[in-house]
Design an enzyme around this catalytic site. Structure first.
Site, PDB file in Angstrom:
ATOM      1  CG  HIS A  36      47.051  43.855  38.832  1.00  0.00           C
ATOM      2  ND1 HIS A  36      46.936  42.568  39.295  1.00  0.00           N
ATOM      3  CD2 HIS A  36      47.313  44.630  39.904  1.00  0.00           C
ATOM      4  CE1 HIS A  36      47.101  42.560  40.604  1.00  0.00           C
ATOM      5  NE2 HIS A  36      47.333  43.804  41.002  1.00  0.00           N
ATOM      6  CE1 TYR A  62      43.024  39.359  33.659  1.00  0.00           C
ATOM      7  CE2 TYR A  62      41.726  37.476  32.934  1.00  0.00           C
ATOM      8  CZ  TYR A  62      42.034  38.418  33.891  1.00  0.00           C
ATOM      9  OH  TYR A  62      41.359  38.432  35.083  1.00  0.00           O
TER      10      TYR A  62
HETATM   11  O1  CA2 Z   1      44.795  41.820  35.591  1.00  0.00           O
HETATM   12  C1  CA2 Z   1      45.563  41.050  36.182  1.00  0.00           C
HETATM   13  O2  CA2 Z   1      46.736  40.901  35.855  1.00  0.00           O
HETATM   14  C2  CA2 Z   1      45.020  40.205  37.334  1.00  0.00           C
HETATM   15  O3  CA2 Z   1      46.055  40.055  38.298  1.00  0.00           O
HETATM   16  C3  CA2 Z   1      44.637  38.884  36.742  1.00  0.00           C
HETATM   17  C4  CA2 Z   1      43.986  37.937  37.747  1.00  0.00           C
HETATM   18  C5  CA2 Z   1      42.842  38.633  38.463  1.00  0.00           C
HETATM   19  O4  CA2 Z   1      42.328  37.770  39.489  1.00  0.00           O
HETATM   20  C6  CA2 Z   1      43.272  39.945  39.087  1.00  0.00           C
HETATM   21  O5  CA2 Z   1      42.141  40.559  39.688  1.00  0.00           O
HETATM   22  C7  CA2 Z   1      43.843  40.873  38.033  1.00  0.00           C
HETATM   23  C8  CA2 Z   1      43.451  36.689  37.055  1.00  0.00           C
HETATM   24  C9  CA2 Z   1      44.472  35.921  36.289  1.00  0.00           C
HETATM   25  C10 CA2 Z   1      43.751  34.851  35.517  1.00  0.00           C
HETATM   26  O6  CA2 Z   1      44.509  34.516  34.397  1.00  0.00           O
HETATM   27  C11 CA2 Z   1      43.854  34.044  33.304  1.00  0.00           C
HETATM   28  C12 CA2 Z   1      44.623  33.670  32.260  1.00  0.00           C
HETATM   29  C13 CA2 Z   1      44.042  33.213  31.107  1.00  0.00           C
HETATM   30  C14 CA2 Z   1      42.686  33.131  31.007  1.00  0.00           C
HETATM   31  C15 CA2 Z   1      41.903  33.493  32.070  1.00  0.00           C
HETATM   32  C16 CA2 Z   1      42.488  33.953  33.235  1.00  0.00           C
END
Ligand code: CA2
Length: 160
Positions: free
Chosen positions: A109, A32
């Site tokens: 995303h 991310y």
């Molecule tokens: O890629 C993206 O923006 C997502 O929407 C992110 C989601 C995931 O479930 C989607 O499939 C794709 C997850 C967000 C989790 O955010 C985090 C932030 C910091 C550290 C770990 C996860």
């Protein structure tokens, strides 16, 4: 004849972020990136301003609050950009709220869910979105603002 000097200001773009995105920058930077949600908010404000637009940046870890943001957007926003995070792949309630919006909706995303696990390949958000931008990190958000501005600017092959 007297000139009409009243300025009609375009309503803000609502940029809505789902669960765990408040932790951006702190964990899993390989997927991310290092940019925090606060930094993304500032970059989005500047990009919206470059189009003569403004942005309201929202985040919640709760599905019902995300639905409430979308209900508010019906009358308070000119367009919606949404990263529903994990709810992208599960939430019929968010899909229902999106389907009530008579506005351009861009799904964003940071990562590219199509390249990840199978359970990320279904997006309920995509079923109600004007378009989707994924896999470009922070640029997904900035390009989504460009996309909303393009749709608002008029019919050049874009549609709700
Ligand atoms: O890629 C993206 O923006 C997502 O929407 C992110 C989601 C995931 O479930 C989607 O499939 C794709 C997850 C967000 C989790 O955010 C985090 C932030 C910091 C550290 C770990 C996860």
């Amino acid at each position: 004849m007297a000139k009409n000097t009243s300025k009609s200001k375009t309503l803000p773009i609502y940029i809505i972020n789902g669960p765990n995105l408040n932790l951006l920058g702190a964990r899993e930077p390989s997927i991310y990136g290092h940019t925090t949600l606060g930094e993304i908010e500032k970059l989005c404000a500047a990009r919206a301003k470059s189009h003569g637009l403004s942005a309201v940046f929202l985040q919640s870890n709760k599905e019902g609050e995300l639905v409430e943001f979308l209900q508010e957007a019906r009358t308070a926003a000119s367009g919606v950009i949404i990263n529903a995070a994990g709810y992208t792949h599960t939430s019929v309630a968010i899909l229902d709220a999106l389907q009530m919006l008579p506005l351009p909706v861009i799904e964003v995303h940071l990562s590219n869910p199509a390249r990840r696990e199978d359970f990320r390949h279904l997006s309920y958000v995509a079923k109600a979105a004007t378009g989707t931008i994924a896999g470009l990190g922070v640029n997904s958000y900035l390009l989504a603002i460009d996309a909303v501005a393009a749709v608002l600017a008029g019919p050049k092959g874009t549609r709700k």
